[in-house]
Design a protein around this motif. Structure first.
Motif, PDB file in Angstrom:
ATOM      1  N   UNK A 186       1.022  -1.179   0.185  1.00  0.00           N
ATOM      2  CA  UNK A 186      -0.047   0.014  -0.032  1.00  0.00           C
ATOM      3  C   UNK A 186       0.845   1.204  -0.051  1.00  0.00           C
ATOM      4  N   UNK A 187       2.089   1.176   0.513  1.00  0.00           N
ATOM      5  CA  UNK A 187       2.760   2.367   0.539  1.00  0.00           C
ATOM      6  C   UNK A 187       3.544   2.663  -0.737  1.00  0.00           C
ATOM      7  N   UNK A 188       3.871   1.604  -1.336  1.00  0.00           N
ATOM      8  CA  UNK A 188       4.201   1.577  -2.760  1.00  0.00           C
ATOM      9  C   UNK A 188       3.240   2.283  -3.585  1.00  0.00           C
ATOM     10  N   UNK A 189       2.171   1.765  -3.596  1.00  0.00           N
ATOM     11  CA  UNK A 189       0.974   2.386  -4.600  1.00  0.00           C
ATOM     12  C   UNK A 189       0.926   3.780  -4.242  1.00  0.00           C
ATOM     13  N   UNK A 190       0.746   4.238  -2.837  1.00  0.00           N
ATOM     14  CA  UNK A 190       0.643   5.523  -2.388  1.00  0.00           C
ATOM     15  C   UNK A 190       1.572   6.523  -2.969  1.00  0.00           C
ATOM     16  N   UNK A 191       2.843   6.181  -2.945  1.00  0.00           N
ATOM     17  CA  UNK A 191       3.886   6.992  -3.231  1.00  0.00           C
ATOM     18  C   UNK A 191       4.013   7.090  -4.762  1.00  0.00           C
ATOM     19  N   UNK A 192       4.034   5.984  -5.616  1.00  0.00           N
ATOM     20  CA  UNK A 192       3.883   6.152  -7.131  1.00  0.00           C
ATOM     21  C   UNK A 192       2.582   7.024  -7.428  1.00  0.00           C
ATOM     22  N   UNK A 193       1.354   6.907  -6.544  1.00  0.00           N
ATOM     23  CA  UNK A 193       0.220   7.594  -7.165  1.00  0.00           C
ATOM     24  C   UNK A 193       0.461   8.994  -6.930  1.00  0.00           C
ATOM     25  N   UNK A 194       1.215   9.492  -5.739  1.00  0.00           N
ATOM     26  CA  UNK A 194       1.661  10.744  -5.350  1.00  0.00           C
ATOM     27  C   UNK A 194       2.413  11.278  -6.604  1.00  0.00           C
ATOM     28  N   UNK A 195       3.661  10.578  -7.162  1.00  0.00           N
ATOM     29  CA  UNK A 195       4.243  10.996  -7.955  1.00  0.00           C
ATOM     30  C   UNK A 195       3.715  11.058  -9.396  1.00  0.00           C
ATOM     31  N   UNK A 196       2.816  10.471  -9.701  1.00  0.00           N
ATOM     32  CA  UNK A 196       1.928  10.499 -11.024  1.00  0.00           C
ATOM     33  C   UNK A 196       2.821  10.338 -12.095  1.00  0.00           C
ATOM     34  N   UNK A 197       2.762  11.352 -13.248  1.00  0.00           N
ATOM     35  CA  UNK A 197       3.362  10.942 -14.285  1.00  0.00           C
ATOM     36  C   UNK A 197       5.101  11.438 -14.155  1.00  0.00           C
TER      37      UNK A 197
END
Length: 394
Positions: A49-60
């Motif tokens: 979940x932490x990986x998903x959240x960080x990746x979503x925050x970074x976006x493109x």
């Protein structure tokens, strides 16, 4: 994945601690395979979940590359998967991504930095993720080899061809001396081009890919090939041997593919009647000669995709990929097994685990650039020249 510090004591992490955390590299360490059985599961259930959240925050702003040999826990977060060269080209095709997170090993991240723009920053989640094969040829050793070839009076006849699995320094040497890079898919085309330019080839750093391509694919004999050992005076060869050779092979190999033996092939044929043996060309010559099919990672995947239901396959390549393919094609009734009975992973590929990936992504999301891989401009220029020669191959 943070380093604890107290203001009162100003505790600094030790070199060993930094190595274990993946924020330092150890070029002197022996890297290759480990045989632990099953890999351990991530210890923290919140990591996904932490990986998903960080990746979503970074976006493109972030583009995550995943090599085929990566763990499943890491590969699930890759925007694209593939072999080293495909991934580097994919990164170059995404100029809008500020950060390229390369889930692979060091030489792959270097290649991505060479092919991407100056505005893009390549990150390797663990700096200790090296490559045993790439480490077997250093710039100093190769320069000394060229001196030996010069003293033998043949340097002007020699064209260097370096495998993609090499450091930026070796790629730069290749570019500077009129040579080209190759992958396991286009090694034959690269060698044909090289022999149009000169009479001999210095093939770096994987002896097996060079030998298998020359002998199996191009009809040369084993006697046309000599093995240059950088740890022996003059490479362990006489000037006459160098002058008589067509292929001067560097004494390097893949620690994973080098494990497979002729006995492995014979054993699997005895255990599984009707099995098809499919191996990577980094395997030993006798293994390649005994196999039914030989090809790159992408070739292996495509061969299994096209295989008929109910067929049986023993695959000689890294275990993470073999297991992933076995699971993928099991519903189609395809039986896929690892060629070696001993369960071995590429230990350096497996240094990129979920904790390191989470640390890298969260750091980037917080605006902190970590573990950047950056090739100096002179090295980059000559390495890019060698890569461009490969891209221009017919």
């Amino acid at each position: 994945m943070t380093t604890a510090q107290t203001p009162e004591l100003d505790v600094q992490p030790s070199p060993l601690a930094l190595l274990l955390l993946g924020r330092e590299a150890d070029p002197k360490s022996e890297r290759g395979v480990e045989c632990p059985g099953d890999l351990p599961s991530p210890s923290d259930p919140d990591l996904v979940e932490r990986a998903r959240a960080a990746k979503a925050k970074l976006g493109d702003k972030v583009f995550v590359l995943g090599h085929h040999y990566q763990r499943d826990e890491v590969i699930q977060f890759a925007d694209v998967t593939g072999d080293s060269f495909k991934l580097a080209r994919d990164a170059a095709a995404r100029p809008e991504a500020e950060y390229i997170v390369f889930c692979g090993v060091h030489f792959m991240a270097e290649s991505a930095d060479i092919l991407t723009s100056d505005d893009q920053k390549v990150v390797l989640p663990d700096l200790a993720a090296g490559c045993s094969m790439a480490d077997m040829a250093t710039a100093e050793q190769v320069a000394e080899c060229w001196d030996v070839l010069t003293e033998a009076g043949i340097a002007e006849q020699v064209v260097p061809v370096s495998y993609m699995n090499s450091s930026a320094d070796i790629k730069a040497f290749t570019g500077k001396h009129g040579g080209t890079i190759c992958t396991s898919s286009n090694a034959q085309r690269a060698l044909e081009w090289a022999f149009e330019q000169g009479e001999k080839v210095l093939f770096l750093p994987d002896q097996h890919l060079g030998r298998n391509t020359a002998v199996r694919d191009m009809g040369m004999s084993l006697e046309d090939c000599v093995l240059y050992n950088p740890h022996k005076p003059n490479g362990g060869l006489t000037a006459e041997q160098l002058r008589d050779a067509k292929m001067i092979l560097w004494r390097g190999h893949c620690s994973v593919h080098g494990r497979f033996s002729l006995e492995s092939v014979e054993d699997v044929r005895a255990r599984i009647p009707g099995v098809n043996v499919l191996v990577h060309p980094e395997c030993r010559h006798e293994v390649v000669a005994a196999a039914d099919y030989v090809g790159s990672t992408e070739y292996i995947i495509k061969a299994l995709e096209a295989a008929p239901a109910g067929s049986k396959w023993a695959i000689g390549t890294e275990l993470n990929l073999v297991r992933r393919l076995a699971n993928r094609f099991a519903p189609e009734g395809k039986e896929i097994v690892f060629l070696d009975k001993t369960v071995c992973f590429c230990s350096t590929m497996n240094r990129i685990d979920l904790p390191h990936l989470v640390w890298a992504l969260e750091s980037l999301a917080e605006g902190k650039l970590v573990n950047r891989i950056e090739v100096d401009k002179e090295t980059e220029a000559f390495a890019k020249l060698a890569l461009e020669r490969m891209l221009a191959l017919p």
